[in-house]
Scaffold this active site. Structure first.
Site, short mmCIF file in Angstrom:
data_model
loop_
_atom_site.label_atom_id
_atom_site.label_comp_id
_atom_site.label_asym_id
_atom_site.label_seq_id
_atom_site.Cartn_x
_atom_site.Cartn_y
_atom_site.Cartn_z
N CYS A 100 -7.97 68.29 83.57
CA CYS A 100 -8.39 66.66 83.64
C CYS A 100 -8.37 66.43 82.18
O CYS A 100 -7.26 66.44 81.33
CB CYS A 100 -9.45 66.75 84.18
SG CYS A 100 -9.81 64.67 84.60
N HIS B 172 -8.43 68.71 89.89
CA HIS B 172 -9.50 69.60 89.76
C HIS B 172 -9.37 70.69 90.64
O HIS B 172 -9.76 70.45 91.79
CB HIS B 172 -10.73 68.72 89.93
CG HIS B 172 -11.13 67.83 88.74
ND1 HIS B 172 -11.73 68.29 87.42
CD2 HIS B 172 -10.83 66.56 88.52
CE1 HIS B 172 -12.07 67.37 86.61
NE2 HIS B 172 -11.37 66.26 87.39
N GLU C 31 -10.86 73.32 90.85
CA GLU C 31 -12.34 73.86 91.21
C GLU C 31 -13.07 73.00 92.39
O GLU C 31 -14.09 73.37 92.76
CB GLU C 31 -12.98 73.85 89.86
CG GLU C 31 -13.91 72.48 89.42
CD GLU C 31 -12.77 71.79 88.80
OE1 GLU C 31 -11.64 71.90 88.66
OE2 GLU C 31 -13.26 70.72 88.00
#
Lengths: 214, 259
Positions: free
Chosen positions: A79, A188, A190
């Site tokens: 990001c 993202h 994660e």
């Protein structure tokens, strides 16, 4: 050990939690010594380009990042951790690190979807990433997988050879970049469920060679 | 193109889910962490945990739930209910929530939206709105009024005006709940959803009234919602998230189908 760069950005712990879940030892750190010793570096981020660059410089992490890149350490930007790698960001009119040629631009406010409805900014939610390169970090991601995005600015790299993945949101933009031992993603991983965890797991085992093993 | 999001909502009181959730699998249906993992694996795009704990001194229980959920699921999740101050927001985000939602606290103190957006970024701050249909008036020109306390207290605030004000203050998303439709399982309030969603530049999650996949088609198409909140229709095992997504896809709505 994997170093997660602490430059006072939001949401560093979500990357840490994902790596803990996957069983890869990691540490959130701004210590130059610790980062130099790390096998791999993750450069995460939620926040604005201006304050991110200011914090990186203040902590001397921009210098360390360039040094480790030269040294061949595998590095993953996420990001804002992707955005500040380019030359310049329109967000806060920020001069960035210039590791990858190109600019970060604000999504135009008049983008439309297929039905003629105005697209909302930020680009928030799940969207497909079409991977362009057979890259070890993006291996074994199921076709059709979508990733979680939250951003108002998008990467516009100058070198088409560095585009590793593309995403469609009114315009087609580069959502993954790769250059030698560096990989950077606008989404993202994660927060992207099993396909995202696959990418993190790939990175945590990657030796920094962008060519797939034969 | 962006997928429409399907978001199960779990009500939590004193650290336990409150609705009688019926599943055949060997999971503890009262444990929000196990329920969160169940929906994560079932293909939820996001999960909302709504804390209905009455007593504020029991809030640490919810924070513990948030921490354990964050270690278990790797998609965004938001936490609402009982968040009144910047400190509550910080605690919840640090515990691992992606977003926090404020509802009545923001009606009483709109500045909490601005403070939260400045401190943590707009993407973290969701405005929850409870709305009731009323006859249009000079005070409520849209005919939709903001209510609190489960609809018992009318606030004299126009829903559309409040939504626009929240955007100005920095809200990143709106979770729009129709008190009239809530609990009916007869479909979302389409007119309200469309009014808000087409007049604000931020994503709108429609809430209240979902009983069947066709209701979701209606609210995502006619209502122009960006996401749909669901509760009973999945909690009671009437539909799986995969069944819902297959139905939406067949109806021409783009959804995430690989996970």
């Amino acid at each position: 050990m994997i170093a997660i760069l602490d430059y006072r950005a939001g949401n560093l712990t979500s990357v840490e939690r994902a790596l803990n879940h996957l069983g890869f030892p990691c540490r959130i750190t701004d210590s130059h010594e610790e980062i130099r010793k790390a096998d791999r570096i993750i450069f995460p981020g939620v926040g604005a380009a201006g304050s991110s660059m200011a914090n990186l410089k203040h902590l001397g992490l921009d210098v360390i990042l360039k040094e480790r890149l030269e040294a061949g350490t595998p590095i993953l930007g996420i990001c804002v951790g992707l955005q500040v790698l380019l030359d310049y960001s329109e967000e806060n009119d920020t001069r960035c690190m210039g590791i990858l040629p190109g600019k970060i631009r604000l999504f135009p406010s008049n983008l439309m979807d297929g039905d003629g409805k105005r697209l909302k900014i930020p680009h928030m939610g799940w969207n497909a990433v079409e991977f362009r390169l057979a890259h070890p970090v993006f291996a074994n991601v199921a076709p059709g997988s979508e990733m979680y995005f939250v951003h108002s600015y998008y990467p516009d790299p100058a070198d088409a050879h560095q585009v590793a993945g593309e995403t469609e949101y009114g315009i087609r933009f580069a959502s993954a970049l790769a250059k030698e031992n560096l990989v950077a993603v606008q989404f993202h991983p994660e927060k992207s469920g099993p396909p995202g965890l696959q990418i993190l797991s790939n990175f945590c085992q990657w030796n920094g060679n962008p060519n797939p093993a034969r | 193109m962006l997928s429409k999001r399907i978001i199960p909502c779990l009500d939590v009181r004193d650290g336990r889910t409150t609705k009688g959730i019926k599943f055949k699998d060997n999971i503890d249906i009262g444990d929000p962490v196990e329920m969160g993992r169940f929906y994560y694996e079932a293909g939820a795009d996001e999960i909302v945990f709504y804390d209905i704990t009455a007593s504020s001194d029991r809030r640490p229980i919810m924070l513990d739930v948030v921490r354990r959920v964050a270690e278990t699921i790797f998609i965004p999740f938001s936490v609402g209910g009982g968040i009144r101050t910047l400190e509550d927001m910080r605690d919840t985000l640090l515990a691992g929530a992606e977003k926090v939602s404020v509802n009545s606290a923001a009606v009483q103190n709109p500045d909490i939206i601005r403070q939260g957006a400045e401190a943590f970024g707009s993407q973290c701050v969701v405005l929850g709105m409870d709305v009731k249909k009323v006859p249009p008036s000079s005070q409520i020109p849209s005919g939709y009024e903001i209510v609190i306390n489960g609809g018992r207290k009318h606030m004299g605030i126009d829903a559309l005006g409040w939504a626009k004000e929240a955007v100005r203050l920095g809200a990143g998303e709106i979770c729009l709940n129709s008190i009239d439709a809530d609990g009916t399982q007869e479909g979302y309030e389409l007119e309200l959803t469309r009014l808000i969603s087409t007049n604000v530049p931020i994503p709108v999650i429609a809430s209240g009234g979902a009983g069947a996949p066709e209701h979701m088609v209606d609210v995502l198409k006619t209502g122009s919602a960006d996401a749909a909140l669901i509760a009973s229709m999945v909690h009671y095992g009437t539909y799986t998230i995969r069944q819902i997504k297959e139905y939406l896809q067949a109806s021409g709505i783009k959804v995430r189908r690989t996970w």
